[in-house]
Scaffold this active site. Sequence first.
Site, short mmCIF file in Angstrom:
data_model
loop_
_atom_site.label_atom_id
_atom_site.label_comp_id
_atom_site.label_asym_id
_atom_site.label_seq_id
_atom_site.Cartn_x
_atom_site.Cartn_y
_atom_site.Cartn_z
N ARG A 106 14.45 1.85 -1.43
CA ARG A 106 13.50 0.99 -0.70
C ARG A 106 13.76 -0.44 -1.15
NH1 ARG A 106 7.10 1.73 0.47
NH2 ARG A 106 8.05 3.23 1.87
N HIS A 133 12.48 1.98 9.02
CA HIS A 133 11.82 2.99 8.17
C HIS A 133 12.10 4.37 8.79
CE1 HIS A 133 9.33 4.60 5.19
NE2 HIS A 133 8.15 4.08 5.47
N ASP A 227 0.37 -0.34 12.57
CA ASP A 227 0.79 -0.54 11.17
C ASP A 227 0.23 -1.90 10.75
OD1 ASP A 227 2.15 -0.50 8.73
OD2 ASP A 227 4.10 -1.05 9.59
N CYS A 267 1.11 4.67 9.86
CA CYS A 267 2.01 5.11 8.78
C CYS A 267 1.36 4.99 7.41
CB CYS A 267 3.31 4.34 8.82
SG CYS A 267 3.06 2.56 8.64
N1 CP Z 1 4.16 4.95 4.95
C1 CP Z 1 4.76 4.67 3.77
O1 CP Z 1 5.97 4.50 3.68
O2 CP Z 1 3.91 4.58 2.73
P1 CP Z 1 4.28 4.11 1.26
O3 CP Z 1 4.53 2.62 1.32
O4 CP Z 1 3.08 4.44 0.45
O5 CP Z 1 5.51 4.83 0.80
N1 NVA Z 2 5.54 -2.24 7.74
C1 NVA Z 2 5.04 -1.84 6.45
C2 NVA Z 2 5.20 -0.39 6.28
C3 NVA Z 2 4.65 0.16 5.00
C4 NVA Z 2 4.88 1.63 4.85
C5 NVA Z 2 5.77 -2.60 5.35
O1 NVA Z 2 6.99 -2.76 5.47
O2 NVA Z 2 5.13 -3.05 4.41
#
Ligand code: CP
Ligand code: NVA
Length: 308
Positions: A106, A133, A227, A267
């Site tokens: 990530r 994602h 989101d 999400c």
């Molecule tokens: N939806 C999601 O990716 O959540 P986290 O940021 O908690 O991993």
């Molecule tokens: N769009 C959000 C998703 C978190 C799971 C982010 O990137 O922070």
Amino acid sequence: MFNPIKLGSKNFLSSLDISCEEFLHILEIAKSFKNKDLNIKLKEKVLGLIFDKSSTRTRVSFQVAMSRLGGTTVDLNPTTSQIGRGEPIRDTARVLSRYCDVLAIRTFKQTDLEEYAKWSSKPVINALTDLEHPCQALADFMTIKEEFLDFKDVVLTFIGDGNNVANSLILCGAFLGVEVRIACPKGYEPNSSLIDKAYEIYENKNLLKITNDPNAAVLGANVLYTDVWSSMGEENQKDEKEKVFKGFTIDSDLVSKADKDAIILHCLPAYRSKEITDEIFESHKSRIFDQAENRLHAQQALLSCILQ
Ligand code: CP
Ligand code: NVA
């Protein structure tokens, strides 16, 4: 019941790294894991987790998925490893891929993820970048499939920021043949080159609509998805975005314009009274916690295919 097949691509950096058939196969395997119809033990396999951003669901669901597969995870915290001190990605990737069997990363830039994949001798999974994602999208469409028989009958409306989550929904929607409508304020549309790629994939180009009108976008929709307005790394835009995104909250008024059996997805994590009201978040239409649970089953399925 059937067993996981090896995926054509070594890595899962983008939703487009797998074919429609592979995507549907992963969802079938995920369903089997969820129903406890499938038990796979991959002895001694190790997943390395490199998370430059915070995570609850992705991190824990990967850890539990590996545990259920009989393997283990190593959680590499960038601040306590040499990653945070600026060790080059190409060195980190070459070292970690000698210890681990697969890496889930990530980070911010998609190009950094691609750099890891270039130098890693083992598969690399996108656990979220600013651009995509794809693991989230697996769980999202698994959740949608639990409600609707045929993806081709589904209208999926995403309301909010044209971010990584929206980008992945668009790409998967394109190869699955789902009608995807994205409603976002002007200037906050999804990534334009991914939109172009999606239009190239869609057999019926009318099935993807990008609009600035949330009221039009929800008409008759089967799935309403939102989101956060400010993603990780955009914290300094929060105040400005809260003004610009007025009218893009999923509330009872917007929900009343959707199909009467529409479901609500998010999400997570969520900011109640920003992108969604507490009433809708907690309503009987919400499948948000099924969706969060499905992260585990979908990633267990993904890992079982990648680690074949
Ligand atoms: N939806 C999601 O990716 O959540 P986290 O940021 O908690 O991993
Ligand atoms: N769009 C959000 C998703 C978190 C799971 C982010 O990137 O922070």
